[in-house]
Design a protein around this motif. Structure first.
Motif, PDB file in Angstrom:
ATOM      1  N   ARG A   1       0.872  -1.178   0.000  1.00 66.84           N
ATOM      2  CA  ARG A   1       0.000   0.000   0.000  1.00 66.84           C
ATOM      3  C   ARG A   1       0.903   1.220   0.000  1.00 66.84           C
ATOM      4  O   ARG A   1       1.633   1.475   0.959  1.00 66.84           O
ATOM      5  CB  ARG A   1      -0.921   0.005   1.210  1.00 66.84           C
TER       6      ARG A   1
ATOM      7  N   VAL B   1       1.826   5.381  -0.905  1.00 66.64           N
ATOM      8  CA  VAL B   1       1.386   6.768  -1.001  1.00 66.64           C
ATOM      9  C   VAL B   1       2.562   7.611  -1.503  1.00 66.64           C
ATOM     10  O   VAL B   1       3.701   7.415  -1.084  1.00 66.64           O
ATOM     11  CB  VAL B   1       0.894   7.308   0.359  1.00 66.64           C
TER      12      VAL B   1
ATOM     13  N   VAL C   1       0.176   2.848   5.712  1.00 69.13           N
ATOM     14  CA  VAL C   1       1.069   3.020   4.567  1.00 69.13           C
ATOM     15  C   VAL C   1       2.268   2.092   4.716  1.00 69.13           C
ATOM     16  O   VAL C   1       2.971   2.112   5.727  1.00 69.13           O
ATOM     17  CB  VAL C   1       1.546   4.485   4.444  1.00 69.13           C
TER      18      VAL C   1
ATOM     19  N   VAL D   1      -4.804   0.922  -5.332  1.00 70.30           N
ATOM     20  CA  VAL D   1      -6.198   1.182  -4.964  1.00 70.30           C
ATOM     21  C   VAL D   1      -7.008   1.448  -6.224  1.00 70.30           C
ATOM     22  O   VAL D   1      -6.572   2.176  -7.122  1.00 70.30           O
ATOM     23  CB  VAL D   1      -6.279   2.396  -4.021  1.00 70.30           C
TER      24      VAL D   1
ATOM     25  N   THR E   1      -2.731   9.123  -3.624  1.00 71.22           N
ATOM     26  CA  THR E   1      -2.929   7.685  -3.528  1.00 71.22           C
ATOM     27  C   THR E   1      -2.623   7.044  -4.874  1.00 71.22           C
ATOM     28  O   THR E   1      -3.017   7.566  -5.925  1.00 71.22           O
ATOM     29  CB  THR E   1      -4.373   7.372  -3.118  1.00 71.22           C
TER      30      THR E   1
ATOM     31  N   GLU F   1      -7.211  13.158  -2.922  1.00 71.17           N
ATOM     32  CA  GLU F   1      -8.494  13.027  -2.241  1.00 71.17           C
ATOM     33  C   GLU F   1      -8.919  14.342  -1.603  1.00 71.17           C
ATOM     34  O   GLU F   1      -8.112  15.228  -1.379  1.00 71.17           O
ATOM     35  CB  GLU F   1      -8.396  11.915  -1.201  1.00 71.17           C
TER      36      GLU F   1
END
Length: 423
Positions: A31, A33, A47, A249, A378, A393
């Motif tokens: 995951r 970022v 993260v 994602v 993201t 976001e």
């Protein structure tokens, strides 16, 4: 956070973030970022890989080192077990460039030597053989990169090129050692360390070579290279049970769209030519930008009047046109004026409701991302090799694609807009 990346430009940051989020087939990635500059606050607890995007490729060496060390310290504070210094897969730098000094400074700070330096990215046609960098079937200095407007690459021997930037000698691990497996690579790197060679060019021709290198450096504190060097890194943590292998994602953002192209690479010029055949497109007159007659408002007005039809504005020119403009107005002045133009245009577009924004060119993407002021992005699904969909976001999410000049298929612009919308 397990892996921390320091990237020397914004598109390069997206590139390696994509690699970390995607991982290996059947295994998944981390995951991930992407942060725009060094964050002022701690990362979210979920993260697993953090990528700090700097704009340090073409700034002064002193400032590049300072920014990179600041990024490293923040990443270590987040618990990172491994630091990756990411630079372009075409090794964009000058003989007095920043790859060597930043790599050596990070190594000194972490107390390591015999550090891998491998810009290979076979998925995008970049391979390293006998210490020489190839773009597809051409040596780097015969691939068109010798005409780069900011960082012309005139030597494919990246050992020799890197040596011009470093205080010490540069090591080399050839493809024969790589093909003999992780243990042999590790042994060769340790020998280079004993010989006080801080940075070591490592050959890689295939993705399998990069996975092998990744296994060899599973416990190394520092690695340097292009995004390809990260292909095998997530698996090291997944296999140890430290990560679950979730990865990128899924998201979709529909709505008004625009494309900004500031790269003059052959790939981007081809993409511009193809897109312009079927969609509203506006070339930017550099002389008009320099004398003030072409303004951001002109570009914004054109793009907003053609939303729904994938409109494009571009400054992409041939090497001869670029050289003529630089000779007339000065290289730094032209670059700064175009960066400011694209940055201001992007700000106005987002204020006016643009929800999908595609940007071509590393310097252009850096200027746009900085101007928009997003703290973190993201990482979404891959659009083309090295280019993921990105999501800012908020109350009004904005989806972006930040493309290195040399990346992407001929139909990249159309494909990117569709992917950002989840189609």
């Amino acid at each position: 956070m397990l892996i921390g990346v320091i990237a020397d430009d914004f598109t390069g940051a997206s590139d390696i973030a994509n690699t970390l989020a995607k991982g290996l087939p059947g295994q998944g990635g981390l995951r991930t970022v992407q942060y725009l500059g060094v964050p002022k606050e701690a990362a979210a607890r979920n993260v697993e890989a953090g990528v700090i995007a700097l704009k340090s490729r073409s700034i002064s060496t002193e400032l590049a080192v300072e920014q990179s060390l600041d990024a490293m310290h923040w990443l270590l504070e987040q618990g990172c077990q491994q630091i990756v210094f990411k630079y372009c897969s075409t090794f964009d730098s000058t003989p007095g460039g920043n790859i060597g000094p930043v790599g050596e400074a990070l190594a000194t700070a972490l107390g390591v030597s015999g550090v891998v330096a491998c810009p290979a990215f076979p998925g995008a046609g970049r391979t390293v053989y006998q210490g020489h960098l190839f773009v597809n079937d051409r040596l780097l200095n015969e691939s068109g990169l010798q005409n780069h407007p900011l960082n012309p690459m005139t030597d494919a021997d990246i050992r020799r090129w890197l040596r011009l930037q470093t205080a010490g000698e540069v090591g080399h691990v050839g493809i024969d050692a790589v093909r003999r497996g992780p243990a042999k690579i590790g042994s060769a790197l340790r020998q280079c360390a004993e010989e006080r060679r801080v940075l070591v060019i490592v050959d890689a021709i295939t993705d399998e070579d990069l996975v092998t290198i990744g296994r060899a450096v599973a416990d190394d504190r520092l690695i340097t290279g292009g995004s390809g060097i990260a292909i095998g890194l997530p698996g090291n943590f997944i296999e140890r049970g430290l990560a679950k292998g979730t990865g990128a994602v899924d998201f979709s953002v529909d709505g008004p769209e625009a494309i900004l192209a500031g790269s003059c690479s052959g790939a981007t010029r081809g993409q511009v030519e193809r897109h312009s055949m079927l969609h509203p497109s506006l070339p930017i007159d550099v002389a008009g930008v320099m004398d003030g007659s072409v303004k951001a408002a002109d570009l914004t007005s054109f793009l907003l009047s053609h939303t729904g039809n994938a409109p494009l504005v571009y400054s992409s020119s041939t090497p001869e046109e670029v050289q003529a403009s630089q000779a007339r107005f000065g290289r730094e002045k032209v670059a700064a004026a175009l960066d400011d133009l694209f940055a201001t245009t992007a700000q106005e577009l987002v204020k006016s409701g643009i929800r999908r924004l595609v940007v071509a060119g590393g310097e252009t993407s850096g200027a746009v991302a900085s101007a928009l002021g997003y703290n973190a992005l993201t990482i979404g699904r891959e659009i083309d090799p090295g280019v993921p969909a990105l999501l800012a976001e908020g109350e009004r999410p904005v989806a972006l694609a930040l493309k290195s000049g040399n990346f992407g298929a001929p139909d990249f612009f159309k494909k990117a807009l569709q992917r950002l919308a989840g189609r």
